[in-house]
Design a protein around this motif. Structure first.
Motif, mmCIF file in Angstrom:
data_model
loop_
_atom_site.group_PDB
_atom_site.id
_atom_site.type_symbol
_atom_site.label_atom_id
_atom_site.label_comp_id
_atom_site.label_asym_id
_atom_site.label_seq_id
_atom_site.Cartn_x
_atom_site.Cartn_y
_atom_site.Cartn_z
ATOM 1 N N THR A 212 0.929 -1.355 0.145
ATOM 2 C CA THR A 212 -0.083 0.006 -0.139
ATOM 3 C C THR A 212 0.817 1.343 -0.075
ATOM 4 O O THR A 212 0.456 2.283 -0.285
ATOM 5 C CB THR A 212 -0.948 -0.055 1.465
ATOM 6 N N GLY A 213 2.041 1.102 0.298
ATOM 7 C CA GLY A 213 3.077 2.376 0.492
ATOM 8 C C GLY A 213 2.583 3.394 1.610
ATOM 9 O O GLY A 213 3.083 4.386 1.617
ATOM 10 N N VAL A 214 1.920 2.562 2.572
ATOM 11 C CA VAL A 214 1.340 3.501 3.652
ATOM 12 C C VAL A 214 2.255 3.207 4.633
ATOM 13 O O VAL A 214 2.749 2.494 5.132
ATOM 14 C CB VAL A 214 -0.183 2.997 4.112
ATOM 15 N N ASP A 215 2.557 4.765 5.546
ATOM 16 C CA ASP A 215 3.364 4.568 6.859
ATOM 17 C C ASP A 215 2.085 4.517 7.801
ATOM 18 O O ASP A 215 1.636 5.301 8.390
ATOM 19 C CB ASP A 215 3.974 5.969 6.756
ATOM 20 N N PHE A 216 2.274 3.182 8.532
ATOM 21 C CA PHE A 216 1.304 2.930 9.287
ATOM 22 C C PHE A 216 1.606 3.432 10.837
ATOM 23 O O PHE A 216 0.632 3.563 11.468
ATOM 24 C CB PHE A 216 0.997 1.327 9.288
ATOM 25 N N ALA A 217 2.638 4.134 10.747
ATOM 26 C CA ALA A 217 3.036 4.782 12.204
ATOM 27 C C ALA A 217 2.203 6.002 12.206
ATOM 28 O O ALA A 217 1.727 6.557 13.385
ATOM 29 C CB ALA A 217 4.327 5.278 12.235
ATOM 30 N N LYS A 218 1.557 6.570 11.081
ATOM 31 C CA LYS A 218 0.643 7.900 10.979
ATOM 32 C C LYS A 218 -0.829 7.320 10.804
ATOM 33 O O LYS A 218 -1.451 8.281 10.795
ATOM 34 C CB LYS A 218 1.265 8.647 9.682
ATOM 35 N N LEU B 13 -5.770 8.113 7.717
ATOM 36 C CA LEU B 13 -4.595 8.161 7.341
ATOM 37 C C LEU B 13 -4.423 9.875 7.487
ATOM 38 O O LEU B 13 -4.854 10.599 7.089
ATOM 39 C CB LEU B 13 -4.425 8.017 5.772
ATOM 40 N N TYR C 8 -8.467 2.343 8.368
ATOM 41 C CA TYR C 8 -7.331 3.212 8.980
ATOM 42 C C TYR C 8 -7.823 4.852 8.636
ATOM 43 O O TYR C 8 -8.279 5.080 7.321
ATOM 44 C CB TYR C 8 -6.255 3.028 8.436
ATOM 45 N N ASP D 157 -0.540 -2.352 11.833
ATOM 46 C CA ASP D 157 0.611 -2.244 10.902
ATOM 47 C C ASP D 157 0.361 -2.844 9.620
ATOM 48 O O ASP D 157 1.361 -3.008 8.716
ATOM 49 C CB ASP D 157 1.917 -2.799 11.412
#
Ligand code: GLC
Length: 567
Positions: A532-538, A565, A563, A552
């Motif tokens: 997904t290229g998603v930064d799960f920390a955010k 985002l 989520y 995550d």
């Protein structure tokens, strides 16, 4: 005034609420529609058949789901050759279901709870027991003759037309009193109404106004893509597969809809939806684009037909739903659904109804329906994760059209074992078994003998049990309707498919005015992830179908997570 608006906007901004610009907001786009099958919902008088008073008893339950609209399958007087889709009096309530007083009370009860009502309008055909047909078949000069399609026998056998529900798949039925054939593209007891007759059309509009005056807030037009036929019945194109599509979307259909819009829809604040979206995108746009003044939306079958006996590929599902979304991103509006009364149960067809995965996969499918663009149509009982009934014997089935086709198979030497095997998996009776209210006798549906068998797993799967479990499919569905209501991005936001070839995870984002949500759905019984290229920390978890949703993007079997985002 401007000051007040400014203050409101500041408060909204402080709360992180984005006000969408340039979107054509409509209540029927933002609504969640709950499809209710009256025959199987709740029986109030012990005759084994669900009824209007049964629905009235359950109004608070319906309200608790967070749905905005109830679509009722037909409740009109009918000899029930096709469970009410064969209407013998369009202005009367079926005796099995109650009285007009019950109907009025039901409308009042729904409206008091701010729930709207959509009625099913079945006017491609009537019942052969409708007064119009009785008159029409009595003489060639009857004033009702042209309400139906006839072929005089002296002209020879009529040009072939295919019927979906006929034991011979023949849409023409010989009728001795007038030595003529009549057309029925569904069963012999469902003669087709002749829409080229303006008198018939006026009758229909008057029926629709009758129900709108009684409080109906919308109409679902049954089998409508078949109404327009060439009354000369030219031979069908050579080599055409035997199917109804050979004569769907006939010339005149758009004129009829524009007329219906003028005569009915424009006079009330009602929503309109047709069953079927035509043969291609152009047809679908012509039916629903706002400037056409025809319908609000249509439901396309290509998506729901992906799941079949023998399974389906997730990449196909993604491709079909994404293509339809793309096509309607800027113009027109569609409905989103995975189930209805003509399909097997959603969790059995699309998910995994084994005990260890049933609840997770059913919640996953609900997540899909409630986070896609389009108006969600959600079928009753799916909020509990009700499954297929598992009928294995022909005696268990109640759907007469299925029995007609069984007869066809039998007479044409078909493989009856195979037929039953398929029916067990995909017959529509699977979705018509009684609603499972409790673990008690007859699942709390009736005190009598139910008209169709109850699915044997009702002790495990029932509303009473699910009420007590915060993570049950039922309570999860309630959270989902709230999530959609609180996030306009899920209604109007741009949809983007991520990682299309992934055969385990369906991943997409929805985006609107700076707000973005990510939906991850693991359609497999194994752990899985998606690119997904998603930064799960955010990413913030908005909802998940496991008690502790994945933070995550690493998903457990049938895990669904939505989520937020952060930008
Ligand atoms: C629609 C209904 C279906 C019915 C048919 C004929 O497809 O959804 O239940 O059998 O029309 O009226």
């Amino acid at each position: 005034m401007r000051k007040i608006l400014l203050v409101l906007a500041m408060i909204a901004a402080a709360w992180g609420v984005a006000y969408p610009k340039d979107i054509d907001r409509k209540w029927w786009k933002e609504a969640v529609v709950y499809q209710l099958y009256p025959r199987s919902f709740k029986d109030s008088n012990g005759d084994g058949v669900g009824d209007l008073r049964g629905i009235i008893q359950k109004l608070d339950y319906i309200k608790s789901l967070g749905v905005d609209v109830v679509w009722l399958n037909p409740i009109y007087e009918s000899p029930n050759d096709d469970n009410g889709y064969d209407v013998s009096d369009y202005r009367a309530i079926m005796k099995d279901f109650g009285t007009m007083r019950d109907f009025d009370e039901l409308v009042k009860g729904l409206h008091a709870r701010r729930i709207k009502l959509v009625m099913d309008i079945v006017v491609n055909h009537s019942s052969d027991e409708h007064e119009w047909f009785k008159q029409a078949r009595s003489s060639r000069t009857s004033p009702y003759r042209d309400y139906y399609y006839w072929w005089p026998a002296e002209k020879g056998t009529p040009p072939a037309r295919w019927s979906l529900f006929d034991p011979k798949h023949d849409a023409w039925m010989y009728d001795a009193p007038t030595d003529s054939y009549y057309l029925h593209i569904f069963s012999r007891k469902q003669p087709d109404l002749n829409w080229s007759n303006p008198k018939l059309r006026q009758e229909v509009y008057s029926i629709m106004r009758f129900w709108a005056d009684k409080g109906a807030d919308g109409f679902r037009l049954d089998a409508f893509q078949f109404v327009a036929k060439d009354p000369k019945f030219p031979p069908l194109a050579e080599g055409l597969e035997p199917s109804l599509m050979g004569y769907s979307m006939g010339a005149g259909i758009h004129d009829y809809l524009k007329e219906m819009n003028r005569e009915v829809f424009s006079k009330y604040d009602v929503m309109s939806v047709a069953e079927g979206a035509g043969r291609n995108f152009q047809d679908a746009h012509d039916l629903v684009d706002a400037d056409r003044q025809e319908l609000n939306m249509a439901y396309a079958f290509e998506g729901v037909d992906v799941a079949r006996y023998g399974g389906y590929k997730l990449s196909t599902m993604k491709e079909v739903f994404s293509r339809w979304d793309r096509e309607f991103a800027d113009r027109g509006w569609l409905s989103i659904f995975l189930a209805n009364h003509d399909k097997a149960r959603m969790v059995s067809l699309w998910g995994n109804d084994k005990p260890e995965f049933r609840a997770y996969s059913s919640k996953l499918l609900s997540t899909f329906i409630l986070t896609m663009r389009g108006t969600p149509y959600y079928y009753n009982g799916d909020e509990l994760g009700m499954t297929n009934a598992g009928f294995g014997r022909i005696e268990d089935f109640r759907d007469k059209p299925l029995l007609y086709i069984y007869e066809y198979e039998k007479n044409s030497g078909g493989d009856l074992g195979k037929f039953l095997e398929r029916a067990k998996f995909e017959a529509r009776d699977n979705a018509r078994t009684p609603f499972q209210w409790t673990a008690g006798a007859q699942a709390g549906f009736t005190t009598g003998n139910p008209w169709i068998k109850i699915a044997p797993n009702y002790r495990e799967i029932n509303a009473a049990k699910e009420e007590k479990d915060p993570n049950s499919p039922l309570n999860y569905f309630r959270r989902l309707t709230r999530l959609r209501r609180d996030n306009l991005v899920l209604v109007y936001g741009k949809y983007k498919l991520l990682d299309p070839p992934n055969e385990a995870v369906y991943a997409y984002t929805r985006e609107l005015d700076g707000k973005k949500m990510l939906v991850l759905l693991n359609f497999s019984d194994q752990p899985a992830t998606a690119a997904t290229g998603v930064d799960f920390a955010k990413a913030k978890i908005a909802l998940g179908n496991y008690a502790a949703p994945s933070k995550d993007g690493k998903l457990r079997p049938y895990e669904a997570v939505v989520y937020d985002l952060q930008k």
